[in-house]
Design a protein around this motif. Sequence first.
Motif, PDB file in Angstrom:
ATOM      1  N   SER A  18      53.952 -49.722  35.278  1.00 35.82           N
ATOM      2  CA  SER A  18      52.498 -49.810  35.153  1.00 35.82           C
ATOM      3  C   SER A  18      51.993 -51.200  35.542  1.00 35.82           C
ATOM      4  CB  SER A  18      52.080 -49.476  33.720  1.00 35.82           C
ATOM      5  OG  SER A  18      52.640 -50.389  32.800  1.00 35.82           O
ATOM      6  N   PHE A  19      52.741 -52.228  35.196  1.00 31.76           N
ATOM      7  CA  PHE A  19      52.359 -53.588  35.594  1.00 31.76           C
ATOM      8  C   PHE A  19      52.350 -53.741  37.110  1.00 31.76           C
ATOM      9  CE2 PHE A  19      54.051 -57.770  36.883  1.00 31.76           C
ATOM     10  CZ  PHE A  19      52.979 -58.571  36.530  1.00 31.76           C
ATOM     11  N   LEU A  20      53.352 -53.201  37.779  1.00 31.90           N
ATOM     12  CA  LEU A  20      53.401 -53.286  39.244  1.00 31.90           C
ATOM     13  C   LEU A  20      52.235 -52.547  39.891  1.00 31.90           C
ATOM     14  CD1 LEU A  20      57.243 -52.845  39.885  1.00 31.90           C
ATOM     15  CD2 LEU A  20      55.894 -54.967  39.928  1.00 31.90           C
ATOM     16  N   MET A  21      51.852 -51.404  39.352  1.00 36.10           N
ATOM     17  CA  MET A  21      50.718 -50.663  39.905  1.00 36.10           C
ATOM     18  C   MET A  21      49.416 -51.426  39.685  1.00 36.10           C
ATOM     19  SD  MET A  21      52.061 -48.177  41.395  1.00 36.10           S
ATOM     20  CE  MET A  21      50.564 -47.320  41.852  1.00 36.10           C
ATOM     21  N   ALA A  22      49.273 -52.075  38.534  1.00 34.35           N
ATOM     22  CA  ALA A  22      48.079 -52.886  38.290  1.00 34.35           C
ATOM     23  C   ALA A  22      48.019 -54.069  39.254  1.00 34.35           C
ATOM     24  CB  ALA A  22      48.071 -53.376  36.843  1.00 34.35           C
ATOM     25  N   CYS A  23      49.169 -54.689  39.526  1.00 34.72           N
ATOM     26  CA  CYS A  23      49.212 -55.800  40.483  1.00 34.72           C
ATOM     27  C   CYS A  23      48.875 -55.331  41.890  1.00 34.72           C
ATOM     28  CB  CYS A  23      50.585 -56.460  40.464  1.00 34.72           C
ATOM     29  SG  CYS A  23      50.956 -57.355  38.946  1.00 34.72           S
ATOM     30  N   LEU A  24      49.404 -54.167  42.289  1.00 35.11           N
ATOM     31  CA  LEU A  24      49.128 -53.645  43.621  1.00 35.11           C
ATOM     32  C   LEU A  24      47.646 -53.344  43.797  1.00 35.11           C
ATOM     33  CD1 LEU A  24      50.018 -52.597  46.374  1.00 35.11           C
ATOM     34  CD2 LEU A  24      50.560 -50.400  45.298  1.00 35.11           C
ATOM     35  N   GLY A  25      47.065 -52.629  42.842  1.00 36.11           N
ATOM     36  CA  GLY A  25      45.641 -52.333  42.934  1.00 36.11           C
ATOM     37  C   GLY A  25      44.792 -53.595  42.904  1.00 36.11           C
ATOM     38  N   GLY A  26      45.155 -54.565  42.064  1.00 34.00           N
ATOM     39  CA  GLY A  26      44.408 -55.812  42.014  1.00 34.00           C
ATOM     40  C   GLY A  26      44.515 -56.603  43.303  1.00 34.00           C
ATOM     41  N   ALA A  27      45.722 -56.676  43.883  1.00 32.11           N
ATOM     42  CA  ALA A  27      45.907 -57.417  45.134  1.00 32.11           C
ATOM     43  C   ALA A  27      45.085 -56.806  46.269  1.00 32.11           C
ATOM     44  CB  ALA A  27      47.390 -57.455  45.505  1.00 32.11           C
ATOM     45  N   LEU A  28      45.120 -55.481  46.387  1.00 30.24           N
ATOM     46  CA  LEU A  28      44.346 -54.818  47.435  1.00 30.24           C
ATOM     47  C   LEU A  28      42.850 -55.030  47.222  1.00 30.24           C
ATOM     48  CD1 LEU A  28      46.306 -51.446  47.709  1.00 30.24           C
ATOM     49  CD2 LEU A  28      46.454 -53.425  49.209  1.00 30.24           C
TER      50      LEU A  28
END
Length: 305
Positions: A18-28
């Motif tokens: 879940s942390f990785l998905m939050a980082c991916l969405g935030g980065a994009l």
Amino acid sequence: MQGTVDGFSYGLVTPVASFLMACLGGALGLRCTTRSLRHRDSFKAGWLVLGATSIGTGIWTMHFIAMMGFSVQQAPVDYDRPITFASLGVAILMVGIGILIVGYRGATALTLVTGGTITGLGIATMHYLGMAGMRLHGRVEYDTATVALSVVIAVVAATTALWAAVSVHGFLASLGASLVMGVAVSGMHYTAMAAVSVHLNGAGAPGAATASATSLLLPMLIGPAVFLILAAVVVMFDPLLVMGDPEWRRTPARAVHRPGVPAPRHVPTHYGEPANRSARPARRTSGRATRRAAAVHGVHRSQDW
């Protein structure tokens, strides 16, 4: 009857994913917002919409991946599909409003606070609306102080993310900002989950909760995850999104001389006159004036010798 709540049924698998998905969405979302702010072209609205959708989808996906690890030992947990997808729509809509405020009103302190507050409230609304879609044989109660803390964390995280979108330059700095945003969103989620207590109406079969929640949530997460991957591909093919605004875009390009093409002549400026003499209107001179100018020019040449 008090239910036994476990937020880490799969150990560290769901928190890390879940942390990785939050980082991916935030980065994009951050890179798309930066792209729209620095380059005011006809695709400005499109980049802002893509950024809002990326952030909203990333947070929603993060929430329900984390919820796959949530279980109540005495009762199975199920989810209402319409309410679950409504929480995704709320996340995208309110994050979009916050980003559009900053994108079109400018990165002032007032717009950052306003946009960050709206975006943070959208994140919190998404979380608690998703929790409202949870179905079990009992009722879910919340600790008011912990809920208020989670909302504050969401607002601060959203405001920080918008500030990073307009202030952070370069790939490494943007990567660091997305990691901080992932930590903030994950912290908001698990702070909100710490406020949860479950009061059951009756006993259920132990162990059935995890299987039920996973089998329902996993297919629902495929679509948002595919969207984030496609958005990442878009970012990879736009170097301005990945590397930021490079130096060669901020400095005037030098003229390149090509073989066979006459090099442009540099006309110096005299006494404050413009270098581009062709921009001034041409004056028509009579033949007498032309002969007088030629005679004066000849006198000057003889004096030089």
